[in-house]
Each structure stands twice: as structure tokens, then as C-alpha cells.
Design a protein around this motif. Structure first.
Motif, PDB file in Angstrom:
ATOM      1  N   ALA A   1      -3.812   2.668   7.181  1.00 22.79           N
ATOM      2  CA  ALA A   1      -4.252   3.563   6.097  1.00 22.79           C
ATOM      3  C   ALA A   1      -5.601   3.110   5.519  1.00 22.79           C
ATOM      4  CB  ALA A   1      -3.195   3.584   5.003  1.00 22.79           C
ATOM      5  N   PRO A   2      -6.373   4.086   5.033  1.00 22.24           N
ATOM      6  CA  PRO A   2      -7.675   3.757   4.437  1.00 22.24           C
ATOM      7  C   PRO A   2      -7.497   3.268   3.004  1.00 22.24           C
ATOM      8  CG  PRO A   2      -7.299   6.113   4.299  1.00 22.24           C
ATOM      9  CD  PRO A   2      -6.086   5.531   4.974  1.00 22.24           C
ATOM     10  N   MET A   3      -7.057   2.040   2.856  1.00 20.73           N
ATOM     11  CA  MET A   3      -6.765   1.531   1.513  1.00 20.73           C
ATOM     12  C   MET A   3      -8.082   1.132   0.844  1.00 20.73           C
ATOM     13  SD  MET A   3      -3.316  -0.665   2.353  1.00 20.73           S
ATOM     14  CE  MET A   3      -3.995  -1.603   3.699  1.00 20.73           C
ATOM     15  N   GLY A   4      -8.499   1.985  -0.097  1.00 25.27           N
ATOM     16  CA  GLY A   4      -9.813   1.814  -0.725  1.00 25.27           C
ATOM     17  C   GLY A   4      -9.967   0.442  -1.371  1.00 25.27           C
TER      18      GLY A   4
ATOM     19  N   ALA B   1       7.035  10.112  -0.631  1.00 25.01           N
ATOM     20  CA  ALA B   1       7.043   9.509  -1.970  1.00 25.01           C
ATOM     21  C   ALA B   1       7.240   7.989  -1.957  1.00 25.01           C
ATOM     22  CB  ALA B   1       8.147  10.153  -2.801  1.00 25.01           C
ATOM     23  N   ASP B   2       7.647   7.427  -0.819  1.00 23.39           N
ATOM     24  CA  ASP B   2       7.808   5.970  -0.737  1.00 23.39           C
ATOM     25  C   ASP B   2       6.477   5.242  -0.578  1.00 23.39           C
ATOM     26  OD1 ASP B   2      10.668   5.659  -0.824  1.00 23.39           O
ATOM     27  OD2 ASP B   2      10.733   6.670   1.116  1.00 23.39           O
ATOM     28  N   ALA B   3       5.415   6.006  -0.363  1.00 23.82           N
ATOM     29  CA  ALA B   3       4.110   5.404  -0.053  1.00 23.82           C
ATOM     30  C   ALA B   3       3.614   4.497  -1.163  1.00 23.82           C
ATOM     31  CB  ALA B   3       3.083   6.514   0.186  1.00 23.82           C
ATOM     32  N   GLY B   4       2.899   3.451  -0.754  1.00 20.35           N
ATOM     33  CA  GLY B   4       2.191   2.616  -1.709  1.00 20.35           C
ATOM     34  C   GLY B   4       0.878   3.274  -2.090  1.00 20.35           C
ATOM     35  N   GLY B   5       0.363   2.919  -3.264  1.00 21.75           N
ATOM     36  CA  GLY B   5      -0.895   3.503  -3.717  1.00 21.75           C
ATOM     37  C   GLY B   5      -0.668   4.904  -4.260  1.00 21.75           C
ATOM     38  N   HIS B   6      -1.745   5.668  -4.292  1.00 21.20           N
ATOM     39  CA  HIS B   6      -1.661   6.980  -4.935  1.00 21.20           C
ATOM     40  C   HIS B   6      -1.022   8.025  -4.039  1.00 21.20           C
ATOM     41  CE1 HIS B   6      -4.538   4.904  -7.446  1.00 21.20           C
ATOM     42  NE2 HIS B   6      -4.050   5.676  -8.404  1.00 21.20           N
TER      43      HIS B   6
ATOM     44  N   VAL C   1      -6.521  15.541   6.736  1.00 22.16           N
ATOM     45  CA  VAL C   1      -6.278  15.573   5.280  1.00 22.16           C
ATOM     46  C   VAL C   1      -4.874  15.028   5.021  1.00 22.16           C
ATOM     47  CG1 VAL C   1      -6.089  17.036   3.225  1.00 22.16           C
ATOM     48  CG2 VAL C   1      -7.797  17.587   4.974  1.00 22.16           C
ATOM     49  N   GLN C   2      -4.746  14.162   4.018  1.00 24.25           N
ATOM     50  CA  GLN C   2      -3.410  13.666   3.626  1.00 24.25           C
ATOM     51  C   GLN C   2      -2.933  14.439   2.397  1.00 24.25           C
ATOM     52  OE1 GLN C   2      -1.308   9.462   3.452  1.00 24.25           O
ATOM     53  NE2 GLN C   2      -2.773   9.567   1.786  1.00 24.25           N
ATOM     54  N   VAL C   3      -1.720  14.989   2.494  1.00 24.99           N
ATOM     55  CA  VAL C   3      -1.114  15.698   1.354  1.00 24.99           C
ATOM     56  C   VAL C   3       0.333  15.219   1.197  1.00 24.99           C
ATOM     57  CG1 VAL C   3      -2.526  17.803   1.508  1.00 24.99           C
ATOM     58  CG2 VAL C   3      -0.403  17.634   2.832  1.00 24.99           C
TER      59      VAL C   3
ATOM     60  N   TRP D   1      -0.753  -2.200  -5.753  1.00 22.05           N
ATOM     61  CA  TRP D   1      -0.288  -1.005  -5.052  1.00 22.05           C
ATOM     62  C   TRP D   1       0.524  -1.398  -3.829  1.00 22.05           C
ATOM     63  CZ3 TRP D   1      -1.171   2.540  -8.446  1.00 22.05           C
ATOM     64  CH2 TRP D   1      -2.330   2.533  -9.209  1.00 22.05           C
ATOM     65  N   ALA D   2       1.736  -0.890  -3.724  1.00 21.18           N
ATOM     66  CA  ALA D   2       2.583  -1.186  -2.557  1.00 21.18           C
ATOM     67  C   ALA D   2       3.716  -0.176  -2.492  1.00 21.18           C
ATOM     68  CB  ALA D   2       3.152  -2.608  -2.663  1.00 21.18           C
ATOM     69  N   GLY D   3       4.174   0.109  -1.274  1.00 25.67           N
ATOM     70  CA  GLY D   3       5.226   1.095  -1.082  1.00 25.67           C
ATOM     71  C   GLY D   3       6.612   0.459  -1.067  1.00 25.67           C
TER      72      GLY D   3
HETATM   73  C1  LIG Z   1      -3.151  -0.816  -1.528  1.00 28.17           C
HETATM   74  C2  LIG Z   1      -3.218   0.636  -1.131  1.00 28.17           C
HETATM   75  C3  LIG Z   1      -4.413   1.329  -1.329  1.00 28.17           C
HETATM   76  C4  LIG Z   1      -4.501   2.671  -0.916  1.00 28.17           C
HETATM   77  N1  LIG Z   1      -5.691   3.326  -1.056  1.00 28.17           N
HETATM   78  C5  LIG Z   1      -5.834   4.552  -0.529  1.00 28.17           C
HETATM   79  C6  LIG Z   1      -7.108   5.195  -0.508  1.00 28.17           C
HETATM   80  O1  LIG Z   1      -8.106   4.662  -0.999  1.00 28.17           O
HETATM   81  N2  LIG Z   1      -7.206   6.422   0.102  1.00 28.17           N
HETATM   82  C7  LIG Z   1      -6.126   7.030   0.669  1.00 28.17           C
HETATM   83  O2  LIG Z   1      -6.283   8.100   1.231  1.00 28.17           O
HETATM   84  N3  LIG Z   1      -4.903   6.462   0.613  1.00 28.17           N
HETATM   85  C8  LIG Z   1      -4.729   5.250   0.051  1.00 28.17           C
HETATM   86  N4  LIG Z   1      -3.498   4.662   0.052  1.00 28.17           N
HETATM   87  C9  LIG Z   1      -2.320   5.416   0.534  1.00 28.17           C
HETATM   88  C10 LIG Z   1      -2.264   5.432   2.050  1.00 28.17           C
HETATM   89  O3  LIG Z   1      -3.128   6.410   2.552  1.00 28.17           O
HETATM   90  C11 LIG Z   1      -0.876   5.753   2.625  1.00 28.17           C
HETATM   91  O4  LIG Z   1      -0.452   7.012   2.215  1.00 28.17           O
HETATM   92  C12 LIG Z   1       0.203   4.750   2.240  1.00 28.17           C
HETATM   93  O5  LIG Z   1      -0.242   3.441   2.349  1.00 28.17           O
HETATM   94  C13 LIG Z   1       1.415   4.954   3.126  1.00 28.17           C
HETATM   95  O6  LIG Z   1       2.536   4.324   2.615  1.00 28.17           O
HETATM   96  P1  LIG Z   1       2.925   2.798   2.890  1.00 28.17           P
HETATM   97  O7  LIG Z   1       2.040   2.023   1.969  1.00 28.17           O
HETATM   98  O8  LIG Z   1       4.345   2.753   2.499  1.00 28.17           O
HETATM   99  O9  LIG Z   1       2.658   2.496   4.305  1.00 28.17           O
HETATM  100  C14 LIG Z   1      -3.376   3.330  -0.355  1.00 28.17           C
HETATM  101  C15 LIG Z   1      -2.192   2.607  -0.163  1.00 28.17           C
HETATM  102  C16 LIG Z   1      -2.100   1.278  -0.542  1.00 28.17           C
HETATM  103  C17 LIG Z   1      -0.811   0.527  -0.306  1.00 28.17           C
END
Ligand SMILES: Cc1cc2nc3c(=O)[nH]c(=O)nc-3n(C[C@H](O)[C@H](O)[C@H](O)COP(=O)(O)O)c2cc1C
Length: 367
Positions: free
Chosen positions: A26-29, A165-170, A140-142, A321-323
Motif C-alpha cells: 500500500a502507498p502509506m504516505g 473497514a479492517d484497514a489500517g490508516g484512513h 482508485v481505492q474506495v 496507523w495500523a489495521g
Molecule cells: C501507516 C499507513 C499509512 C497509510 N497511508 C495511506 C496513504 O497515504 N494513501 C492511501 O491511499 N492509503 C493509505 N493507507 C491505507 C492503505 O492504502 C490500505 O488501504 C491499508 O493499508 C490496507 O489495510 P491493512 O493496513 O490492513 O493492510 C495507509 C495505511 C497505513 C497502515
């Protein structure tokens, strides 16, 4: 609707160095920079760089990625017509014209868009990106069915990532876990005539079992963020990584809340979003009625310290941020090992299911 096999063939047509099942980081900013993204792609996955809104920094990262790939001996990486990675863009904080200039110069394989102010904004983004780099595909992620349909209908992306909804971050405040989201969204897309758009799944996937499950739900590929927080190449404060490693029972030790976006000051995220973080002292205070003003004051003091407000034991002030999959993540590994081991485990599970199917078929022969 195209079959999963047809989706996989299409994805491989522009990601020719990848292996099945497709694993995307994932593109974790601010966390997923060139070292992580290049290692993931070199291991046969798709690495995504997570950019915030600094285009100079993005250019530096892409320059570094270009030189890493140039010195690799991987023939399918060398043969790629695009820069064999992707770039994640937070559409609500970036300007189209700034992003387009960088994409035109570096031609990454994929641009991943997330969190536009309005769903209607994606159309302009996709048109501008396609005219800047014909070879680049736009994903696109939705996080819910309605948004998937809206984006498919009005913006026509090359793939849609369904974020559970289990995803980490936003993520979307109103959403569901991938176990219902992926099949419901895939059915709705098919019904409305968009079954040709490949769907990927994200949110709570941290190992081969999650990958195999996502494929069973109908996804063409999988995206993992939290698992890569426990990689050697991720850019994360050591205390935050220690907190991720310590976490157990992901449904209890993480929480979705808009509070995490209010810790520094006013929440700048679009209304539809909240975020999942490890539970922190800031969150505990919020639940017990401490004023937001006080929570912000304590947070903004803590982030000036060496530990940046992070702590183990759920005592930190800053969001981590964490899932919910965090409880399964036990070891910090090289990103390439994560990709290879998760892929191998998923393949093993799928062939185990084929054996199971053989047992079922044999039973059916018994009168
Ligand atoms: C530390 C962190 C930072 C994230 N930052 C972004 C971001 O900058 N852009 C984005 O599209 N998704 C971001 N995400 C969400 C991810 O795209 C993805 O949906 C998510 O990591 C998937 O769930 P998982 O963490 O359970 O694998 C972030 C997730 C994490 C955990």
C-alpha cells in the motif's frame, strides 16, 4: 463480467514483472518510500510509493527508484515499458497539475488515487493523468459499494481497490469488511456493466491466508499496508514499529476514529473518512471525557520529544496507523521475504483447496 483469470491477464499485461497472486504494498504516505516499493516490485509484487503533497520529494524518490531498477538484473523489470512501481496520491491535498508533471517525467506503471474531496473529482484526475502518460494505469481505492459504482461510472479507472473497514490508516467511515464488501461491490459493478474493471481487496490482509481468502471473494489481487509496517525497508519510527510488533488482538487494540485526525489541530480530511490507529493514551482520554483542547495540547508537546509521541503499551499520544491484522504480524522481515512468503503461503492454500475439492468430488461419487 470478465473472469478473475481475464482480470489477472489484463493486470499482467501492464505489470509484466509481477507473479500471481498479485501482492501490492500500500502507498502509506510518509512510510512507503522508494526502498520499500522497489523491493516489493523486485520480488514480483507491485510496490507503491506513498506520497504526501511534496512533489520535490516524490521526484527524488522516483529518481532513486529508477536507479535501483536500472542496476537490477531482473529481466522482466528491465523489460518494463513503465517505471515498474506505482505512486499513491492523496487527491484532497495534491494539485492535479503538480502531480501530472511528475507522472509525465517518470511514467510509473500505476497511479493510485485515494481520498478525493468529492467522488466527482476522480474524473478530472484520471483524464489529466492519462493525457500525461498513456502507459500509466490509474487505480482508485474506495471503501463502499456506492463509491465503487460512482467511480466506475463517472471516472472509468483501470482498477478499483475495495478497502475494507479492517484497514489500517484512513478509510471510509461508512464501510464494511472485505468479506461482504468485495462480493457485493463486484456483483454491483457487474450488474451495472462494469464487470470488466478488475477489483483488488485491501484491509486486514496480512498473510497468505488473507490473500487466498480475498481471491476466493472474487478479487484479482491484494493490497497490504500493515504487514509492511513490519518490514526492514519501511520508514517508521522504531518506537512505533515496536508498538506494531507488540500489538495483539487487533480488534481490541486498534480503533477507527476521527479523533486521530484532530490530534494536531483541525481535521483536514474529507468528511467521509476516519482512520484506524492503535489505541493510544489520547484515545483513552477522549473516551473518558478529557477535552479535545487538553488532548491536543498533550499531543503537541509529546511529538516534540525524541519518541515523537509514540509509545508501546498503548500509552503514546500520537496515532500509530495500523489495521486489525496487526495481531498476526509477529516479525520484522525484508519486504522481499514478505512478498515471497505470503505468495507461497497463498499458493499452498489454494492447492490445498484443490485437494479438498477432489475429496468433495470423490464423496459425490459414493451412492
Ligand atoms: C501507516 C499507513 C499509512 C497509510 N497511508 C495511506 C496513504 O497515504 N494513501 C492511501 O491511499 N492509503 C493509505 N493507507 C491505507 C492503505 O492504502 C490500505 O488501504 C491499508 O493499508 C490496507 O489495510 P491493512 O493496513 O490492513 O493492510 C495507509 C495505511 C497505513 C497502515
Amino acid at each position: 463480467m470478465a473472469s478473475q483469470k481475464e482480470w489477472a491477464t489484463e493486470l499482467r499485461s501492464y505489470l509484466p514483472w509481477t507473479q500471481s497472486p498479485l501482492i501490492v504494498s500500500a502507498p502509506m504516505g510518509g512510510f512507503a518510500w522508494s526502498p520499500l516499493a522497489t523491493c516489493v516490485s523486485l520480488a514480483g509484487g507491485l510496490g507503491l510509493i506513498g506520497c504526501l503533497n511534496d512533489m520535490a520529494q516524490l521526484s527524488t524518490e522516483l529518481t532513486q527508484a529508477r536507479s535501483t531498477f536500472a542496476s537490477s538484473f531482473n529481466p522482466s523489470i528491465q523489460a518494463s515499458k513503465t517505471l515498474p512501481l506505482g505512486v499513491g496520491i492523496l487527491a484532497f491535498i495534491c494539485k492535479i497539475e503538480d502531480v501530472v508533471r511528475v507522472i509525465e517525467e517518470f511514467k510509473p506503471a500505476v497511479v493510485w488515487l485515494f481520498a478525493a474531496k468529492q467522488l466527482g473529482d476522480y474524473r478530472g484526475w484520471i483524464e489529466a493523468l492519462r493525457s500525461a502518460s498513456l502507459e500509466t494505469k490509474v487505480w482508485v481505492q474506495v471503501g463502499n459499494v456506492e463509491s465503487a459504482l460512482h467511480v466506475a461510472k463517472h471516472a472509468r479507472p483501470d482498477a478499483i481497490c475495495l478497502q475494507g473497514a479492517d484497514a489500517g490508516g484512513h478509510g471510509f467511515e461508512k464501510g464494511a469488511g472485505i468479506i461482504s464488501l468485495v462480493p457485493e461491490a463486484a456483483d454491483a459493478l457487474k450488474r451495472e456493466g462494469f464487470g470488466h474493471i478488475p477489483v483488488l481487496a485491501s484491509g486486514g490482509i496480512v498473510d497468505g491466508r488473507g490473500v487466498a481468502a480475498a481471491l476466493a471473494l472474487g478479487a484479482a489481487g491484494t493490497v497490504m499496508g500493515t504487514r509492511f509496517l513490519a518490514s526492514k525497508e519501511v520508514s517508521i519510527h522504531p518506537v512505533a514499529q515496536a508498538a506494531v510488533m507488540e500489538a495483539e488482538d487487533g480488534g481490541q487494540v486498534t480503533k477507527r476514529s476521527k479523533l486521530f485526525d484532530q490530534l494536531k489541530g483541525p481535521n483536514i480530511w474529507p468528511e467521509a473518512y476516519d482512520g484506524r490507529s492503535l489505541v493510544t493514551q489520547s484515545y483513552e482520554d477522549y473516551i473518558s471525557g478529557v477535552s479535545l483542547e487538553e488532548i491536543q495540547k498533550l499531543h503537541n508537546e509529546a511529538i516534540l520529544e525524541d519518541h515523537r509521541g509514540y509509545s508501546i503499551g498503548r500509552k503514546g499520544r500520537a496515532a500509530i496507523w495500523a489495521g486489525t491484522g496487526v495481531g498476526i504480524v509477529k516479525e520484522v522481515e525484508a519486504a522481499a521475504d514478505i512478498v515471497e512468503n505470503v505468495r507461497k503461503e497463498a499458493r499452498g492454500i489454494m492447492s490445498g483447496l484443490r485437494d479438498f475439492q477432489a475429496t468433495v468430488s470423490a464423496e459425490q461419487l459414493i451412492p
